[in-house]
Design an enzyme around this catalytic site. Sequence first.
Site, PDB file in Angstrom:
ATOM      1  N   LYS A 199       0.849  -1.202   0.000  1.00 45.36           N
ATOM      2  CA  LYS A 199       0.000   0.000   0.000  1.00 45.36           C
ATOM      3  C   LYS A 199       0.879   1.244   0.000  1.00 45.36           C
ATOM      4  O   LYS A 199       1.501   1.591   0.991  1.00 45.36           O
ATOM      5  CB  LYS A 199      -0.936   0.054   1.204  1.00 45.36           C
ATOM      6  CG  LYS A 199      -2.046   1.057   0.918  1.00 45.36           C
ATOM      7  CD  LYS A 199      -2.587   1.831   2.090  1.00 45.36           C
ATOM      8  CE  LYS A 199      -1.786   2.947   2.641  1.00 45.36           C
ATOM      9  NZ  LYS A 199      -1.750   4.192   1.843  1.00 45.36           N
ATOM     10  N   GLY A 221       6.984   5.095   8.202  1.00 45.84           N
ATOM     11  CA  GLY A 221       6.121   6.267   8.319  1.00 45.84           C
ATOM     12  C   GLY A 221       6.287   6.902   9.682  1.00 45.84           C
ATOM     13  O   GLY A 221       7.336   6.780  10.323  1.00 45.84           O
ATOM     14  N   SER A 222       5.224   7.545  10.141  1.00 45.84           N
ATOM     15  CA  SER A 222       5.316   8.302  11.390  1.00 45.84           C
ATOM     16  C   SER A 222       5.294   7.375  12.599  1.00 45.84           C
ATOM     17  O   SER A 222       4.740   6.274  12.552  1.00 45.84           O
ATOM     18  CB  SER A 222       4.153   9.293  11.479  1.00 45.84           C
ATOM     19  OG  SER A 222       2.927   8.593  11.459  1.00 45.84           O
ATOM     20  N   THR A 223       5.852   7.844  13.703  1.00 44.62           N
ATOM     21  CA  THR A 223       5.861   7.068  14.941  1.00 44.62           C
ATOM     22  C   THR A 223       4.432   6.840  15.437  1.00 44.62           C
ATOM     23  O   THR A 223       4.106   5.735  15.893  1.00 44.62           O
ATOM     24  CB  THR A 223       6.724   7.784  15.999  1.00 44.62           C
ATOM     25  OG1 THR A 223       8.073   7.801  15.514  1.00 44.62           O
ATOM     26  CG2 THR A 223       6.689   7.076  17.342  1.00 44.62           C
ATOM     27  N   GLY A 254       2.959   4.105  13.477  1.00 47.49           N
ATOM     28  CA  GLY A 254       3.671   2.878  13.865  1.00 47.49           C
ATOM     29  C   GLY A 254       3.127   2.302  15.167  1.00 47.49           C
ATOM     30  O   GLY A 254       2.933   1.087  15.298  1.00 47.49           O
ATOM     31  N   GLU A 300       9.800   1.261  10.705  1.00 50.96           N
ATOM     32  CA  GLU A 300      10.823   2.245  10.351  1.00 50.96           C
ATOM     33  C   GLU A 300      10.182   3.606  10.544  1.00 50.96           C
ATOM     34  O   GLU A 300       9.408   4.031   9.686  1.00 50.96           O
ATOM     35  CB  GLU A 300      11.168   1.999   8.872  1.00 50.96           C
ATOM     36  CG  GLU A 300      12.310   2.795   8.369  1.00 50.96           C
ATOM     37  CD  GLU A 300      13.529   2.372   9.091  1.00 50.96           C
ATOM     38  OE1 GLU A 300      14.053   3.215   9.807  1.00 50.96           O
ATOM     39  OE2 GLU A 300      13.902   1.195   8.967  1.00 50.96           O
ATOM     40  N   CYS A 305      13.589  10.722   6.761  1.00 54.29           N
ATOM     41  CA  CYS A 305      13.488  10.285   8.163  1.00 54.29           C
ATOM     42  C   CYS A 305      14.821  10.453   8.887  1.00 54.29           C
ATOM     43  O   CYS A 305      14.843  10.661  10.088  1.00 54.29           O
ATOM     44  CB  CYS A 305      12.969   8.862   8.253  1.00 54.29           C
ATOM     45  SG  CYS A 305      13.826   7.724   7.183  1.00 54.29           S
ATOM     46  N   GLU A 356       9.712  15.766  15.161  1.00 55.73           N
ATOM     47  CA  GLU A 356      10.108  15.630  13.761  1.00 55.73           C
ATOM     48  C   GLU A 356       9.304  16.617  12.916  1.00 55.73           C
ATOM     49  O   GLU A 356       8.081  16.593  12.919  1.00 55.73           O
ATOM     50  CB  GLU A 356       9.842  14.199  13.282  1.00 55.73           C
ATOM     51  CG  GLU A 356      10.294  13.956  11.865  1.00 55.73           C
ATOM     52  CD  GLU A 356      10.181  12.496  11.451  1.00 55.73           C
ATOM     53  OE1 GLU A 356       9.113  11.897  11.660  1.00 55.73           O
ATOM     54  OE2 GLU A 356      11.172  11.956  10.915  1.00 55.73           O
TER      55      GLU A 356
END
Length: 486
Positions: A183, A236-238, A241, A258, A292, A389
């Site tokens: 995706k 992607g973003s924390t 995640g 990641e 990142c 971030e």
Amino acid sequence: MPPSSETRLAPGLLYIDGQWVPAAAGATFKTINPATEETLTEVAEGRAEDIDRAVGAARRAFAGGAWPKLSPAERGRMLWAIGDRIDGHAEELARLETLDSGKTITEAARVDVPMAADCFRYFAGWATKLEGATVPARAGLFNYTLREPLGVIGQIIPWNFPLLLAAWKLAPALAAGNTVVLKPAEQTPLTALRLAAIAAEAGLAPGVLNVVTGFGPGAGAALVDHPGVDKIAFTGSTAVGQEIMRRASATLKRLTLELGGKSPNVVFADADIDAATRGAMNGIFFNKGEVCTAGSRLFVEEPLHDAFIERLGAQTAKLQQGDPLDPKTRLGPQVSEAQMGRVLSYVERGVAEGARLVCGGARAPGRGYFVRPTIFDEVRNDMTIAREEIFGPVLSVIRFKDIEEVVRAANASAYGLAAGVWTRDIKKAHRTARALQAGTVWINTYGLYDSAMPFGGTKMSGFGRELGQCGLHEYTQTKSVWVDLS
Ligand code: NAP
Ligand code: MG
């Protein structure tokens, strides 16, 4: 868009089981060129029903059909052929990536596309080297291990390196014999769709790679929840995640995550100043800061600080920002209006919290989501712009007095993805590299990658490794076999 991709792109369709099909609900969404704010094309909006079809196709392809019948050498040749075809379509892919993401054509053509091709060729070589072990055991027994694929892999990727991150995820998964449902991010779906067509041209069997475009909460979450998926590989973003980790517990899926970073780039006073200046700029302005591993916290040792800031400001003023299709452009637009808004709101926070704006700090006039390259000086490590971030061309400069202080400050972050160290003192360089909490440390360079070199995070930057042998093993499981010889 060049005519070649227009004719081959099959707009508005998903790629499932070797077929281009509309989304079950018939929904589509637009993908935008962030440099012009114009719609590029309509893309199918896959949802749970489409994910279910794709997972079914991937399961059938894993369990039967042509894919599991390929020898490891044939699987390797298939991956090599995909790599070569990426090179064969390099110009088209680079242009498509630039149109969809706003990254410069120079970066897309020199970095994203060739590294994606290289990734497939690197993992092509591993297909024949997935060895198990013979394990010494008691008399009368013969024990050995098999390194097996996991099954169906769900892969969810972001918009900053759409083709390259698809390659980082697909190549090792396929080399190990898995099948995949991918995706892509809603902002940048086009090169993943093109890659599916390229892989099919190379001869990849139906169902081995399925691409379902759509939104995170719809298609992405359905992939995470699906009981037929054995592992989720996510970049992607924390925050997302964490959400994926919570949801994946229901079916006890394996995960590699990641996630974000707030990477320290440490410049000691004895560094090669020219190289460190280039490294600091590359660290934050490459891919307009949507990286990142961006070196977004620049720590500069006291005696060097003032001169370094002056140099950095002067060099940054010379960066050419504008049409990403122009080969002279160094800085394109942010990927979306939302991302531009997020970056600018962090700039406001930085000013409000008392950081000194050296340059930039505003949207560039005209069309497109351009944010001026921005440097903040006199930043404290506890300010929002040093903790969170930003994912844009915004650098926070923090001064330091000695190695102990900088290591403490650099590690005082929720994240631990990457770090840079600039010094001519070899002992200091390696001591600092060991002390920094990060998955990657660059010494006297920044932002280098290689398909053979493991990459991943610590702390809130996630876990698991991509690339290299470590990256391959994340897509396998070990089976122990016992044989009675008595
Ligand atoms: P994101 O939401 O984490 O998006 C990454 C991928 O996850 C996209 O494909 C997204 O789908 C999907 N997704 C979103 N919600 C999901 C869910 N509940 N379940 C499954 N999949 C889901 O990142 P973003 O919103 O695009 O960017 C936000 C921030 O994330 C950035 O400002 C940056 O700080 C960080 N980020 C980090 C990286 C990195 O490389 N570590 C990359 C991108 C962004 P859709 O986008 O299609 O909806
Ligand atoms: Mg787009």
